[in-house]
Design a protein around this motif. Structure first.
Motif, PDB file in Angstrom:
ATOM      1  N   VAL A  28       0.840  -1.197   0.000  1.00  0.00           N
ATOM      2  CA  VAL A  28       0.000   0.000   0.000  1.00  0.00           C
ATOM      3  C   VAL A  28       0.877   1.250   0.000  1.00  0.00           C
ATOM      4  CG1 VAL A  28      -1.670   1.346   1.346  1.00  0.00           C
ATOM      5  CG2 VAL A  28      -1.959  -1.132   1.088  1.00  0.00           C
ATOM      6  N   LEU A  29       1.954   1.213   0.801  1.00  0.00           N
ATOM      7  CA  LEU A  29       2.841   2.375   0.879  1.00  0.00           C
ATOM      8  C   LEU A  29       3.484   2.661  -0.474  1.00  0.00           C
ATOM      9  CD1 LEU A  29       3.941   4.461   2.892  1.00  0.00           C
ATOM     10  CD2 LEU A  29       5.869   2.908   3.315  1.00  0.00           C
ATOM     11  N   ALA A  30       3.924   1.631  -1.178  1.00  0.00           N
ATOM     12  CA  ALA A  30       4.559   1.830  -2.486  1.00  0.00           C
ATOM     13  C   ALA A  30       3.579   2.427  -3.476  1.00  0.00           C
ATOM     14  CB  ALA A  30       5.110   0.498  -3.005  1.00  0.00           C
ATOM     15  N   THR A  31       2.359   1.931  -3.494  1.00  0.00           N
ATOM     16  CA  THR A  31       1.367   2.472  -4.430  1.00  0.00           C
ATOM     17  C   THR A  31       1.032   3.922  -4.111  1.00  0.00           C
ATOM     18  OG1 THR A  31      -0.465   1.618  -3.082  1.00  0.00           O
ATOM     19  CG2 THR A  31       0.366   0.188  -4.836  1.00  0.00           C
ATOM     20  N   GLU A  32       0.959   4.247  -2.808  1.00  0.00           N
ATOM     21  CA  GLU A  32       0.667   5.633  -2.436  1.00  0.00           C
ATOM     22  C   GLU A  32       1.808   6.558  -2.820  1.00  0.00           C
ATOM     23  OE1 GLU A  32      -0.166   5.460   1.703  1.00  0.00           O
ATOM     24  OE2 GLU A  32      -2.269   4.838   1.440  1.00  0.00           O
ATOM     25  N   HIS A  33       3.049   6.112  -2.599  1.00  0.00           N
ATOM     26  CA  HIS A  33       4.210   6.935  -2.984  1.00  0.00           C
ATOM     27  C   HIS A  33       4.179   7.248  -4.480  1.00  0.00           C
ATOM     28  CE1 HIS A  33       6.024   7.119   0.842  1.00  0.00           C
ATOM     29  NE2 HIS A  33       6.620   5.926   0.859  1.00  0.00           N
ATOM     30  N   LEU A  34       3.921   6.248  -5.297  1.00  0.00           N
ATOM     31  CA  LEU A  34       3.922   6.461  -6.744  1.00  0.00           C
ATOM     32  C   LEU A  34       2.763   7.365  -7.164  1.00  0.00           C
ATOM     33  CD1 LEU A  34       4.814   2.845  -7.928  1.00  0.00           C
ATOM     34  CD2 LEU A  34       6.313   4.834  -7.910  1.00  0.00           C
ATOM     35  N   ALA A  35       1.618   7.192  -6.538  1.00  0.00           N
ATOM     36  CA  ALA A  35       0.470   8.035  -6.865  1.00  0.00           C
ATOM     37  C   ALA A  35       0.707   9.477  -6.433  1.00  0.00           C
ATOM     38  CB  ALA A  35      -0.791   7.483  -6.206  1.00  0.00           C
ATOM     39  N   ASP A  36       1.279   9.670  -5.233  1.00  0.00           N
ATOM     40  CA  ASP A  36       1.545  11.021  -4.730  1.00  0.00           C
ATOM     41  C   ASP A  36       2.503  11.772  -5.641  1.00  0.00           C
ATOM     42  OD1 ASP A  36      -0.113  10.519  -2.611  1.00  0.00           O
ATOM     43  OD2 ASP A  36       1.504  10.091  -1.171  1.00  0.00           O
ATOM     44  N   ALA A  37       3.471  11.043  -6.240  1.00  0.00           N
ATOM     45  CA  ALA A  37       4.461  11.692  -7.114  1.00  0.00           C
ATOM     46  C   ALA A  37       3.918  11.927  -8.518  1.00  0.00           C
ATOM     47  CB  ALA A  37       5.730  10.841  -7.188  1.00  0.00           C
ATOM     48  N   GLY A  38       2.704  11.433  -8.788  1.00  0.00           N
ATOM     49  CA  GLY A  38       2.085  11.689 -10.084  1.00  0.00           C
ATOM     50  C   GLY A  38       2.614  10.836 -11.214  1.00  0.00           C
TER      51      GLY A  38
END
Length: 392
Positions: A28-38
């Motif tokens: 979940v953390l990896a997916t959120e990081h990638l989404a936050d960075a656009g």
């Protein structure tokens, strides 16, 4: 949104990223990081290494080194051996040294899970993909250089400098590789014996490619060795067949061969044919040597040997040996082949051009170029030409 360059010729689109992670929280953390960075990414997940090796049609892999079925460097090594693209290793704080070791083992980058954010993760993915593409380009360039060096070595073995110091004999050789530029199995040579006899050959190993070229180089070298060892001319083809049978990669491989042995007085010659196209007696008009004494190709398991055809040559003559890449070339815009008659016409046109322009290209080059012009472009098959002549 962070832009990521697409491969040359590829359509722009989301990056395909495989996250190999069994822990739900870290996934979940990896997916959120990638989404936050656009990052425009097509995210895929594998929970085990066994699952990951079946999902490597991606641009980048984020690999956790602690998986249920693999841990540490063995996990990375197995992934790379399976053909993984760019790999970014994710490590725990205590495993930072493993990250350095992972890069040394073939990963493009590593990140500490406890100290990563979206920007760093996206930057790492982007740079990992770029580095992998550069590595792939470097490997392709290296393979190209090695291939060129191998081709040069094969060319030197297949297409040697004729060993005929006698200035009374006119000798010319020419060769043109097929359309792909890779040497095939065509070869030639010419050698003068101490007694003044001059022998010239052209040969053609069936097939086209580096294996055939290597076998042709072996046969050409064996032929010159036997000639220099003063083995009787009548025994050369039989011994060459023994070399072929011991060196060929499979029993289906055969070789055609044409050899001319010019007497020391230059007034006559013996022609040996082993399943090969007949030579031409140069004119004008040029004519084909009789194929009445043609024997079987080397390596064909049937009875029969190779008897010479005796040619009385006179005071002014020329003999042109060639491989079948010239006759079998098709005419431009047609499925018809040039054939024997067409090649004879090209030879006579080339002879006429040499007479008009004595300082122009050599006869062998004109013949090959004439066939190429009739074909309408580069020849599909290799083509070798040897011309032996004498003027009283």
């Amino acid at each position: 949104m962070i832009e990521v360059d697409a491969p040359a010729g590829a359509e722009p689109g989301p990056l395909r990223v495989l996250v190999v992670e069994d822990d739900e929280g870290d996934w979940v953390l990896a997916t959120e990081h990638l989404a936050d960075a656009g990052l425009d990414a097509d995210l895929r997940r594998a929970r085990t290494l066994d699952e990951a090796v079946t999902m490597l049609d991606v641009d980048c892999v984020l690999l956790d080194l602690g998986l249920p079925d693999a841990a540490g460097l063995p996990a990375l090594e197995r992934l790379l051996a399976a053909g993984a693209p760019a790999v970014v290793v994710l490590t725990g704080l205590a495993d930072a040294h493993a990250g350095v070791a992972a890069v040394a083992a073939g990963a493009q980058d590593y990140l500490d899970k406890s100290d990563v954010d979206g920007e760093r993760l996206v930057r790492s993915v982007r740079y990992a993909i770029a580095r992998r593409r550069l590595e792939d380009a470097d490997r392709a360039l290296y393979r190209s250089v090695v291939r060129e060096q191998e081709t040069t070595r094969l060319e030197q073995a297949l297409l040697p400098r004729p060993a005929v110091p006698d200035g009374t004999i006119e000798l010319a050789v020419g060769y043109r590789a097929g359309r792909d530029g890779v040497l095939g199995g065509d070869f030639y040579d010419a050698v003068a014996r101490p007694d003044g006899t001059v022998l010239a050959i052209v040969g053609d190993v069936c097939g086209h490619g580096p294996d055939e070229a290597a076998l042709g180089a072996t046969l050409r070298t064996a032929w010159r060795t036997l000639v220099l060892a003063e083995v009787p001319t009548r025994e050369l083809l039989g011994l060459l067949e023994r070399v072929l049978e011991s060196e060929r990669p499979s029993p289906e491989i055969f070789t055609t061969f044409a050899m001319v042995a010019v007497d020391a007085d230059r007034a006559a010659a013996d022609v040996y044919l082993a399943g090969h196209p007949v030579p031409f007696l140069l004119g004008p008009p040029s004519t084909m040597v009789s194929g009445a004494r043609r024997g079987r190709a080397l390596g064909i398991p049937v009875r029969g040997g190779w008897e010479p055809l005796r040619l009385e040559l006179g005071d002014d003559w020329g003999i042109l040996l060639h491989t079948d890449g010239l006759m079998e070339a098709t005419l431009a815009g047609s499925s018809d082949r040039i054939g024997k008659a067409g090649l004879l016409a090209v030879v006579d046109e080339s002879l006429a051009a040499c007479a008009r322009e004595p300082d122009g290209p050599a006869l062998v080059d004109r013949v090959i170029e004439g066939v190429r012009a009739a074909h309408g472009g580069d020849l599909v098959d290799d083509a070798a030409v040897v011309v032996v002549g004498w003027h009283a």
